[in-house]
Design a protein around this motif. Structure first.
Motif, PDB file in Angstrom:
ATOM      1  N   PHE A 117       0.864  -1.185   0.000  1.00 33.20           N
ATOM      2  CA  PHE A 117       0.000   0.000   0.000  1.00 33.20           C
ATOM      3  C   PHE A 117       0.896   1.229   0.000  1.00 33.20           C
ATOM      4  N   GLU A 147      -0.795   6.817  -3.555  1.00 38.36           N
ATOM      5  CA  GLU A 147      -2.169   6.493  -3.198  1.00 38.36           C
ATOM      6  C   GLU A 147      -2.709   5.348  -4.056  1.00 38.36           C
ATOM      7  N   SER A 195      -2.095   0.697  -4.710  1.00 40.48           N
ATOM      8  CA  SER A 195      -1.561  -0.568  -4.209  1.00 40.48           C
ATOM      9  C   SER A 195      -0.932  -1.341  -5.349  1.00 40.48           C
ATOM     10  N   LEU A 216      -6.291   3.920  -5.475  1.00 40.34           N
ATOM     11  CA  LEU A 216      -7.144   4.049  -4.296  1.00 40.34           C
ATOM     12  C   LEU A 216      -7.722   5.454  -4.190  1.00 40.34           C
ATOM     13  N   PRO A 242      -3.485   5.238   1.774  1.00 43.04           N
ATOM     14  CA  PRO A 242      -3.729   3.961   2.442  1.00 43.04           C
ATOM     15  C   PRO A 242      -2.921   3.803   3.718  1.00 43.04           C
ATOM     16  N   GLY A 292      -4.170  -2.677   5.553  1.00 45.31           N
ATOM     17  CA  GLY A 292      -5.116  -3.418   4.736  1.00 45.31           C
ATOM     18  C   GLY A 292      -5.145  -4.865   5.165  1.00 45.31           C
ATOM     19  N   VAL A 310      -8.875  -1.763   2.883  1.00 49.37           N
ATOM     20  CA  VAL A 310      -7.782  -0.891   3.302  1.00 49.37           C
ATOM     21  C   VAL A 310      -8.339   0.400   3.876  1.00 49.37           C
ATOM     22  N   ASN A 311      -7.807   0.800   5.038  1.00 47.67           N
ATOM     23  CA  ASN A 311      -8.158   2.094   5.625  1.00 47.67           C
ATOM     24  C   ASN A 311      -7.557   3.228   4.811  1.00 47.67           C
ATOM     25  N   LEU A 312      -8.321   4.288   4.607  1.00 49.39           N
ATOM     26  CA  LEU A 312      -7.830   5.512   3.979  1.00 49.39           C
ATOM     27  C   LEU A 312      -7.734   6.570   5.078  1.00 49.39           C
ATOM     28  N   ASP A 337     -11.615   1.441   1.485  1.00 52.53           N
ATOM     29  CA  ASP A 337     -11.763   0.948   0.124  1.00 52.53           C
ATOM     30  C   ASP A 337     -11.817  -0.573   0.147  1.00 52.53           C
ATOM     31  N   THR A 344     -16.513   1.817  -1.451  1.00 52.29           N
ATOM     32  CA  THR A 344     -15.863   2.769  -0.537  1.00 52.29           C
ATOM     33  C   THR A 344     -16.918   3.259   0.441  1.00 52.29           C
TER      34      THR A 344
END
Length: 328
Positions: free
Chosen positions: A131, A136, A138, A154, A158, A161, A171-173, A180, A192
């Motif tokens: 990530f 931004e 992966s 993404l 990120p 994940g 995965v956390n943003l 996401d 999302t």
């Protein structure tokens, strides 16, 4: 007709969740800060990111068994035990280092996106993900060829994940306070959702059986979301400064390591806070060995800071803090 007395019927009592405590502190010393740590439960080896190198610790005897150098800006390590390989994100080199899990020798450098941070391995599709915070996106790596086979754009920066075992990776943003959902077959974001009222999510863990995600947020809560609907189902209170999360499928417990408070918050199946265990200041990332239900964190001692400055780590004071279930 058979008559059974009620007195002979077995009474089923709910199993009480285990109580956790710090059972050990393993000095590791060394230079550099740290980010993520990862445990290989089969070999009992703990991989510790230390800025420009990865320390390898045998957690059974507490001895360092190796060091992987030249991992510039290392953040995380993904382990692929069935292929005997590991993957290290080199954040300042925009690359991933491949190494042999037994010999710890580096075998390849893979160019990925900008500032790779957290890593993940999805066993359901046999893919490794880096990530990349700078670009931004992966980078998707095939571990059989050690080559990038795709890039997923993404919707924000990120952080952690994790796969659900069904061909999806979440995965956390951090900058968007959102999640996401990546479809690993199409290599596209297929969903999302917002984590509000959670803000600044870092650590992420998944309960694949119940279809729940646990996002450790920077505003003192764990945002629990449904993987199908994205709905926030609970927001239990956690401590300050988390940079990791964990879920134990054997006990059904979720964990938040809170670095600023020096605690770990333990959350039960009903999303209530069962325990807050004192660890050590700076212990903000963690890894979990589900076989033994043991948690590992890294921390260090700090000098007194002058007003307006950040405290400096006492050289050589880094240690692994071990949490495990204890008898009541």
């Amino acid at each position: 007709m058979i008559v059974v007395s009620l007195a002979t019927l077995a009474v089923v009592h709910p199993v009480a969740p285990p109580q956790y405590a710090v059972v050990r502190s393993i000095p590791v010393g060394g230079d550099g800060g740290w980010d993520c740590i990862r445990i290989d439960g089969k070999s009992h080896r703990l991989f510790i990111s230390r800025g420009t190198h990865v320390m390898v610790l045998d957690v059974n005897d507490g001895k360092l068994v190796g060091d992987i150098p030249n991992t510039n800006g290392v953040h995380d390590i993904a382990l692929v035990p069935k292929l005997g390989k590991g993957y290290i994100s080199d954040g300042r080199d925009n690359s991933v280092t491949v190494f042999d899990l037994k010999t710890l020798q580096q075998t390849k450098q893979i160019a990925v996106g900008q500032r790779p941070d957290v890593m993940a391995y999805d066993p359901s599709t046999n893919r490794v993900l880096s990530f990349n915070g700078g670009s931004e996106d992966s980078s998707i790596i095939d571990p059989t060829t050690d080559s990038v086979v795709g890039t997923v754009k993404l919707d924000g920066k990120p952080e952690f994940g994790c796969p659900d075992g069904r061909g999806n990776v979440f995965v956390n943003l951090e900058d968007k306070s959102a999640i996401d959902k990546i479809d690993m077959k199409t290599l596209k974001v297929t969903g999302t959702w917002s984590l509000a009222p959670g803000e600044g999510p870092t650590g992420l863990a998944v309960d694949p059986k119940r279809g729940l995600l646990f996002s450790a947020c920077d505003n003192g809560m764990m945002a629990v979301s449904d993987v199908k609907t994205g709905k926030i189902v609970a927001t239990p209170k956690i401590g300050n400064g988390p940079d990791g999360a964990g879920f134990d499928p054997g006990t059904g417990l979720a964990f938040s390591p809170n670095g600023r408070d020096g605690t770990v918050t333990i959350i039960g199946k009903d999303f209530s806070v069962l325990q807050t265990v004192t660890t050590q200041r700076g212990a903000r990332t963690m890894t979990l060995d589900p076989a033994s239900h043991t948690l590992y964190l890294i921390a260090a001692k700090y000098e007194d800071a002058q007003p307006g400055t950040r405290p400096r780590m006492v050289p050589g004071s880094a240690a692994i803090v071990v949490l495990a279930p204890v008898a009541k």
